[in-house]
Enzyme design. Structure first.
Site, PDB file in Angstrom:
ATOM      1  N   GLY A   8       0.835  -1.214   0.000  1.00  0.00           N
ATOM      2  CA  GLY A   8       0.000   0.000   0.000  1.00  0.00           C
ATOM      3  C   GLY A   8       0.863   1.255   0.000  1.00  0.00           C
ATOM      4  CG  LEU A  10       1.987   3.814  -5.089  1.00  0.00           C
ATOM      5  CD1 LEU A  10       1.529   3.567  -6.519  1.00  0.00           C
ATOM      6  CD2 LEU A  10       3.249   4.671  -5.090  1.00  0.00           C
ATOM      7  CB  ILE A  35      -3.545  -2.861  -5.757  1.00  0.00           C
ATOM      8  CG1 ILE A  35      -4.320  -3.814  -6.645  1.00  0.00           C
ATOM      9  CG2 ILE A  35      -4.316  -1.570  -5.528  1.00  0.00           C
ATOM     10  CD1 ILE A  35      -5.610  -4.329  -6.026  1.00  0.00           C
ATOM     11  CE1 TYR A 140      -9.311   1.397   8.646  1.00  0.00           C
ATOM     12  CE2 TYR A 140      -9.909   2.678  10.589  1.00  0.00           C
ATOM     13  CZ  TYR A 140      -8.979   2.314   9.630  1.00  0.00           C
ATOM     14  OH  TYR A 140      -7.726   2.889   9.644  1.00  0.00           O
ATOM     15  CE  LYS A 144      -6.705  -0.361  10.449  1.00  0.00           C
ATOM     16  NZ  LYS A 144      -5.524  -0.824   9.702  1.00  0.00           N
TER      17      LYS A 144
HETATM   18  N1  LIG Z   1      -4.315   7.865   7.234  1.00  0.00           N
HETATM   19  C1  LIG Z   1      -4.827   7.789   8.452  1.00  0.00           C
HETATM   20  O1  LIG Z   1      -5.347   8.793   8.984  1.00  0.00           O
HETATM   21  C2  LIG Z   1      -4.779   6.491   9.209  1.00  0.00           C
HETATM   22  C3  LIG Z   1      -5.167   6.479  10.559  1.00  0.00           C
HETATM   23  C4  LIG Z   1      -5.135   5.271  11.258  1.00  0.00           C
HETATM   24  C5  LIG Z   1      -4.684   4.121  10.635  1.00  0.00           C
HETATM   25  N2  LIG Z   1      -4.303   4.165   9.326  1.00  0.00           N
HETATM   26  C6  LIG Z   1      -3.879   2.898   8.706  1.00  0.00           C
HETATM   27  O2  LIG Z   1      -2.659   3.067   8.003  1.00  0.00           O
HETATM   28  C7  LIG Z   1      -2.626   2.199   6.852  1.00  0.00           C
HETATM   29  C8  LIG Z   1      -2.343   3.013   5.612  1.00  0.00           C
HETATM   30  O3  LIG Z   1      -3.287   4.063   5.533  1.00  0.00           O
HETATM   31  P1  LIG Z   1      -3.239   5.208   4.414  1.00  0.00           P
HETATM   32  O4  LIG Z   1      -3.861   6.403   5.021  1.00  0.00           O
HETATM   33  O5  LIG Z   1      -1.915   5.306   3.780  1.00  0.00           O
HETATM   34  O6  LIG Z   1      -4.301   4.601   3.387  1.00  0.00           O
HETATM   35  P2  LIG Z   1      -4.583   5.013   1.863  1.00  0.00           P
HETATM   36  O7  LIG Z   1      -5.993   4.669   1.559  1.00  0.00           O
HETATM   37  O8  LIG Z   1      -4.120   6.416   1.605  1.00  0.00           O
HETATM   38  O9  LIG Z   1      -3.610   4.040   1.086  1.00  0.00           O
HETATM   39  C9  LIG Z   1      -3.818   2.656   1.021  1.00  0.00           C
HETATM   40  C10 LIG Z   1      -3.057   2.120  -0.186  1.00  0.00           C
HETATM   41  O10 LIG Z   1      -3.358   0.727  -0.265  1.00  0.00           O
HETATM   42  C11 LIG Z   1      -3.522   0.398  -1.625  1.00  0.00           C
HETATM   43  N3  LIG Z   1      -4.347  -0.806  -1.742  1.00  0.00           N
HETATM   44  C12 LIG Z   1      -5.690  -0.925  -1.610  1.00  0.00           C
HETATM   45  N4  LIG Z   1      -6.059  -2.199  -1.810  1.00  0.00           N
HETATM   46  C13 LIG Z   1      -4.925  -2.902  -2.059  1.00  0.00           C
HETATM   47  C14 LIG Z   1      -4.643  -4.268  -2.337  1.00  0.00           C
HETATM   48  N5  LIG Z   1      -5.612  -5.182  -2.416  1.00  0.00           N
HETATM   49  N6  LIG Z   1      -3.350  -4.634  -2.516  1.00  0.00           N
HETATM   50  C15 LIG Z   1      -2.350  -3.717  -2.442  1.00  0.00           C
HETATM   51  N7  LIG Z   1      -2.553  -2.409  -2.209  1.00  0.00           N
HETATM   52  C16 LIG Z   1      -3.831  -2.020  -2.003  1.00  0.00           C
HETATM   53  C17 LIG Z   1      -4.174   1.611  -2.273  1.00  0.00           C
HETATM   54  O11 LIG Z   1      -3.932   1.647  -3.667  1.00  0.00           O
HETATM   55  C18 LIG Z   1      -3.478   2.755  -1.513  1.00  0.00           C
HETATM   56  O12 LIG Z   1      -2.355   3.236  -2.213  1.00  0.00           O
HETATM   57  C19 LIG Z   1      -3.993   1.484   6.848  1.00  0.00           C
HETATM   58  O13 LIG Z   1      -3.865   0.251   7.514  1.00  0.00           O
HETATM   59  C20 LIG Z   1      -4.869   2.407   7.671  1.00  0.00           C
HETATM   60  O14 LIG Z   1      -5.931   1.716   8.256  1.00  0.00           O
HETATM   61  C21 LIG Z   1      -4.347   5.323   8.600  1.00  0.00           C
END
Ligand SMILES: NC(=O)c1ccc[n+]([C@@H]2O[C@H](COP(=O)([O-])OP(=O)(O)OC[C@H]3O[C@@H](n4cnc5c(N)ncnc54)[C@H](O)[C@@H]3O)[C@@H](O)[C@H]2O)c1
Length: 314
Positions: A8, A10, A35, A140, A144
């Site tokens: 993930g 990007l 992906i 979600y 988690k």
């Molecule tokens: N951003 C936040 O505020 C936040 C807060 C708490 C937890 N998180 C956790 O941090 C992690 C990353 O979050 P983020 O904000 O970067 O999310 P995001 O949605 O910005 O990025 C997720 C990435 O995963 C990729 N993806 C989706 N399905 C996929 C698959 N089947 N195979 C491979 N790649 C896939 C997407 O293309 C995307 O680039 C997640 O587990 C999220 O739950 C984020």
């Protein structure tokens, strides 16, 4: 931690994490995967297309690059997951168990983020303790909590060196947020620069935890480098920097743009999610066990966000 596979990569966190890790450990030692593929991404360092629901491909990429660490970020976030719960289950839980299996088979260190979404309406809302009731009502949140437990299981059952934090809403100017409940706290800065006003989909007085991206990235590196013997709460460290409601962002922005105004058009779906989350969480276990400390408060973050976004949208 010398050679790291990031899934993930990007997304909102990955786009900045990969750059930071490459600065620390060297470009060729950080293998970004996602992906999707973006133009120019392969010129910046190793990149492989990888769907985390494909276990064999994940194993092959990890083996081919001889990695010693997996940072598993691929997931669907809270608001998106609520729109398609079954798809979220398949990606969030299917992807996680695949990544843990690769870590077990190849003896890799492992990081994945949990979230304040792992709490629910029955969790104490203020200064939410590290160890407390977790009965979330969103898909979600269910993912988690299950993920925290699954990572604990892989540590206790197989000795995989799993580590993780419960992130609050993350705020950055680099990559757009990916469909979370706290996305308003990024949008508000763009709208402040572009239009000097913002209509919030989260209601006035709704407090949630937030953190500026540089603090979130430092936390990953610090936790992964921490002495394993000192980690009691391996996979679910509460960490936070800021507890704020939309009007707090407005006030911080008005110190730089006095004419900025905020109005409200509440989205019931995201408001319901926000209402089920804590107002503020207690990060003292992270501070005690591996020295977590956030550098940015809401004013320091706001100053930088406004400067950087103004340059970006020029
Ligand atoms: N951003 C936040 O505020 C936040 C807060 C708490 C937890 N998180 C956790 O941090 C992690 C990353 O979050 P983020 O904000 O970067 O999310 P995001 O949605 O910005 O990025 C997720 C990435 O995963 C990729 N993806 C989706 N399905 C996929 C698959 N089947 N195979 C491979 N790649 C896939 C997407 O293309 C995307 O680039 C997640 O587990 C999220 O739950 C984020």
């Amino acid at each position: 931690m010398k050679r790291i596979l990031v899934t993930g990569a990007l997304g909102q966190i990955g786009s900045e994490l990969v750059t930071k890790l490459r600065d620390i450990y060297g470009s060729s030692n950080v293998i970004a995967t996602d992906i999707k593929e973006l133009p120019g991404v392969k010129e910046q360092g190793p990149f492989e297309k990888l769907d985390v629901t494909d276990p064999q491909r994940m194993f092959d990429v990890a083996k081919e690059y001889n990695v010693d660490t997996v940072m598993h970020l691929a997931a669907l976030l809270s608001a998106t997951a609520e729109k398609m719960p079954k798809v979220a289950w398949d990606i969030n839980m299917g992807g996680l168990v695949n990544a843990l299996e690769v870590a077990r088979e190849l003896d890799l260190q492992f990081f994945t983020p949990s979230s304040i979404g792992a709490f629910g309406p029955s969790t104490p809302k203020d200064n939410t303790p590290q160890d407390t009731l977790q009965r979330p009502t969103t898909m979600y949140g269910v993912n988690k909590v299950s993920g925290e437990l699954l990572c604990d299981y892989y540590y206790h059952r197989y000795g995989v060196d799993t580590r993780g934090v419960r992130y609050p809403g993350l705020i950055s100017y680099v990559a757009p947020p990916g469909g979370g409940t706290t996305d308003y706290a990024v949008e508000i800065y763009y709208e402040a620069i572009k239009n000097k006003s913002y209509t919030s989909y989260i209601g006035e007085g709704t407090y949630m935890d937030m953190m500026y991206m540089p603090d979130a990235l430092n936390a990953i590196v610090q936790l992964m480098e921490a002495d394993a013997d000192k980690l009691e709460h391996r996979n679910a460290f509460n960490i936070s920097a800021i507890s704020a409601a939309p009007e707090d962002f407005a006030k911080a922005i008005q110190k730089h743009i006095p004419e900025f105004s905020i109005s409200y058009e509440v989205d019931p779906v995201r408001q319901k999610i926000a209402d089920s989350w804590p107002n503020s969480i207690d990060s003292s276990a992270a501070t005690k066990e591996w020295g977590f400390k956030a550098d940015y408060d809401i004013d320091a973050m706001t100053k930088e966000m406004l400067e950087k976004i103004a340059e970006k949208v020029k």
